[in-house]
Design a protein around this motif. Structure first.
Motif, PDB file in Angstrom:
ATOM      1  N   PRO A   1     -87.613 -48.050 -43.824  1.00 35.50           N
ATOM      2  CA  PRO A   1     -88.285 -47.880 -42.537  1.00 35.50           C
ATOM      3  C   PRO A   1     -89.805 -47.874 -42.699  1.00 35.50           C
ATOM      4  O   PRO A   1     -90.331 -47.469 -43.730  1.00 35.50           O
ATOM      5  CB  PRO A   1     -87.782 -46.524 -42.042  1.00 35.50           C
ATOM      6  N   ALA A   2     -90.470 -48.334 -41.648  1.00 30.58           N
ATOM      7  CA  ALA A   2     -91.929 -48.340 -41.615  1.00 30.58           C
ATOM      8  C   ALA A   2     -92.381 -47.648 -40.332  1.00 30.58           C
ATOM      9  O   ALA A   2     -91.717 -47.734 -39.300  1.00 30.58           O
ATOM     10  CB  ALA A   2     -92.458 -49.767 -41.675  1.00 30.58           C
ATOM     11  N   VAL A   3     -93.515 -46.966 -40.419  1.00 29.32           N
ATOM     12  CA  VAL A   3     -94.066 -46.243 -39.275  1.00 29.32           C
ATOM     13  C   VAL A   3     -95.530 -46.634 -39.130  1.00 29.32           C
ATOM     14  O   VAL A   3     -96.301 -46.550 -40.085  1.00 29.32           O
ATOM     15  CB  VAL A   3     -93.960 -44.710 -39.477  1.00 29.32           C
ATOM     16  N   VAL A   4     -95.914 -47.068 -37.922  1.00 30.97           N
ATOM     17  CA  VAL A   4     -97.316 -47.355 -37.640  1.00 30.97           C
ATOM     18  C   VAL A   4     -98.048 -46.031 -37.494  1.00 30.97           C
ATOM     19  O   VAL A   4     -97.602 -45.127 -36.790  1.00 30.97           O
ATOM     20  CB  VAL A   4     -97.470 -48.190 -36.358  1.00 30.97           C
ATOM     21  N   CYS A   5     -99.163 -45.915 -38.189  1.00 33.15           N
ATOM     22  CA  CYS A   5     -99.966 -44.691 -38.201  1.00 33.15           C
ATOM     23  C   CYS A   5    -101.384 -45.009 -37.741  1.00 33.15           C
ATOM     24  O   CYS A   5    -102.006 -45.950 -38.248  1.00 33.15           O
ATOM     25  CB  CYS A   5    -100.031 -44.111 -39.623  1.00 33.15           C
ATOM     26  N   GLN A   6    -101.861 -44.225 -36.803  1.00 27.51           N
ATOM     27  CA  GLN A   6    -103.232 -44.383 -36.325  1.00 27.51           C
ATOM     28  C   GLN A   6    -104.142 -43.434 -37.098  1.00 27.51           C
ATOM     29  O   GLN A   6    -103.813 -42.270 -37.308  1.00 27.51           O
ATOM     30  CB  GLN A   6    -103.313 -44.093 -34.834  1.00 27.51           C
ATOM     31  N   LEU A   7    -105.298 -43.932 -37.503  1.00 25.16           N
ATOM     32  CA  LEU A   7    -106.267 -43.151 -38.263  1.00 25.16           C
ATOM     33  C   LEU A   7    -106.872 -42.055 -37.395  1.00 25.16           C
ATOM     34  O   LEU A   7    -107.301 -42.304 -36.271  1.00 25.16           O
ATOM     35  CB  LEU A   7    -107.365 -44.084 -38.780  1.00 25.16           C
ATOM     36  N   LEU A   8    -106.895 -40.832 -37.920  1.00 25.53           N
ATOM     37  CA  LEU A   8    -107.473 -39.693 -37.207  1.00 25.53           C
ATOM     38  C   LEU A   8    -108.834 -39.284 -37.753  1.00 25.53           C
ATOM     39  O   LEU A   8    -109.604 -38.616 -37.068  1.00 25.53           O
ATOM     40  CB  LEU A   8    -106.525 -38.485 -37.266  1.00 25.53           C
ATOM     41  N   THR A   9    -109.118 -39.631 -39.015  1.00 27.66           N
ATOM     42  CA  THR A   9    -110.406 -39.307 -39.630  1.00 27.66           C
ATOM     43  C   THR A   9    -110.995 -40.576 -40.229  1.00 27.66           C
ATOM     44  O   THR A   9    -110.274 -41.404 -40.757  1.00 27.66           O
ATOM     45  CB  THR A   9    -110.255 -38.266 -40.755  1.00 27.66           C
ATOM     46  N   ASP A  10    -112.312 -40.727 -40.137  1.00 33.03           N
ATOM     47  CA  ASP A  10    -112.910 -41.956 -40.654  1.00 33.03           C
ATOM     48  C   ASP A  10    -113.295 -41.876 -42.126  1.00 33.03           C
ATOM     49  O   ASP A  10    -113.731 -42.853 -42.716  1.00 33.03           O
ATOM     50  CB  ASP A  10    -114.097 -42.399 -39.814  1.00 33.03           C
ATOM     51  N   SER A  11    -113.111 -40.719 -42.740  1.00 35.52           N
ATOM     52  CA  SER A  11    -113.351 -40.608 -44.174  1.00 35.52           C
ATOM     53  C   SER A  11    -112.273 -39.714 -44.780  1.00 35.52           C
ATOM     54  O   SER A  11    -111.803 -38.772 -44.132  1.00 35.52           O
ATOM     55  CB  SER A  11    -114.752 -40.060 -44.468  1.00 35.52           C
ATOM     56  N   PRO A  12    -111.881 -40.002 -45.996  1.00 38.55           N
ATOM     57  CA  PRO A  12    -110.810 -39.224 -46.621  1.00 38.55           C
ATOM     58  C   PRO A  12    -111.295 -37.877 -47.122  1.00 38.55           C
ATOM     59  O   PRO A  12    -112.475 -37.684 -47.392  1.00 38.55           O
ATOM     60  CB  PRO A  12    -110.380 -40.109 -47.793  1.00 38.55           C
ATOM     61  N   SER A  13    -110.348 -36.953 -47.261  1.00 40.42           N
ATOM     62  CA  SER A  13    -110.670 -35.662 -47.867  1.00 40.42           C
ATOM     63  C   SER A  13    -110.762 -35.850 -49.372  1.00 40.42           C
ATOM     64  O   SER A  13    -110.421 -36.906 -49.897  1.00 40.42           O
ATOM     65  CB  SER A  13    -109.581 -34.640 -47.543  1.00 40.42           C
ATOM     66  N   GLY A  14    -111.179 -34.830 -50.079  1.00 34.10           N
ATOM     67  CA  GLY A  14    -111.303 -34.920 -51.527  1.00 34.10           C
ATOM     68  C   GLY A  14    -110.001 -34.708 -52.266  1.00 34.10           C
ATOM     69  O   GLY A  14    -109.982 -34.728 -53.479  1.00 34.10           O
ATOM     70  N   GLY A  15    -108.884 -34.524 -51.561  1.00 33.15           N
ATOM     71  CA  GLY A  15    -107.630 -34.204 -52.223  1.00 33.15           C
ATOM     72  C   GLY A  15    -106.722 -35.381 -52.511  1.00 33.15           C
ATOM     73  O   GLY A  15    -105.555 -35.184 -52.834  1.00 33.15           O
TER      74      GLY A  15
END
Length: 128
Positions: free
Chosen positions: A79-93
């Motif tokens: 299965p695949a799920v379309v995901c919308q970006l919520l943050t424009d930069s990644p966290s450090g984790g």
């Protein structure tokens, strides 16, 4: 369509933003692929996709649109799920280093390496 998998089922995350698709690689010549993760017991596909993207890349996404199998594709396909970006930069984790994460324009994605349902989705959403 069921939106939960038994524990151990793999789920692909189709993270999109501004006509681009998020891809990851495990390095050392490995191909660029969609982020993916293994579902926890009774975990909805969307939650698995969200978690996989966050754990691999540090980006927060909202996995809200499950993609069904494409015409002729096995109903047992990953299965695949379309995901919308919520943050424009990644966290450090993120577990992957920045050089193993990239955004590519829909038209530049290696479509042959993508499942048919994902190819169909990108075709229907490619910028003109």
């Amino acid at each position: 369509m069921t939106t939960e998998r038994e524990a151990g089922g793999r789920v692909l995350a189709v993270a999109v933003y501004d006509g681009r698709l998020l891809l990851v690689t495990q390095g050392d010549g490995a191909p660029w692929t969609l982020p993916s993760g293994t579902a926890e017991p009774a975990e909805p596909w969307g939650a698995t996709a969200e978690r996989a993207v966050y754990e691999l890349t540090g980006y927060l996404v909202d996995g809200t649109e499950p993609l069904g199998p494409a015409d002729g594709e096995s109903p047992d396909a990953v299965p695949a799920v379309v995901c919308q970006l919520l943050t424009d930069s990644p966290s450090g984790g993120a577990s992957l280093p920045a050089e193993q994460i990239r955004w590519v324009a829909f038209e530049e994605a290696e479509r042959d390496a993508l499942p048919p349902a994902v190819r169909d989705y990108l075709q229907g959403h490619s910028p003109v």
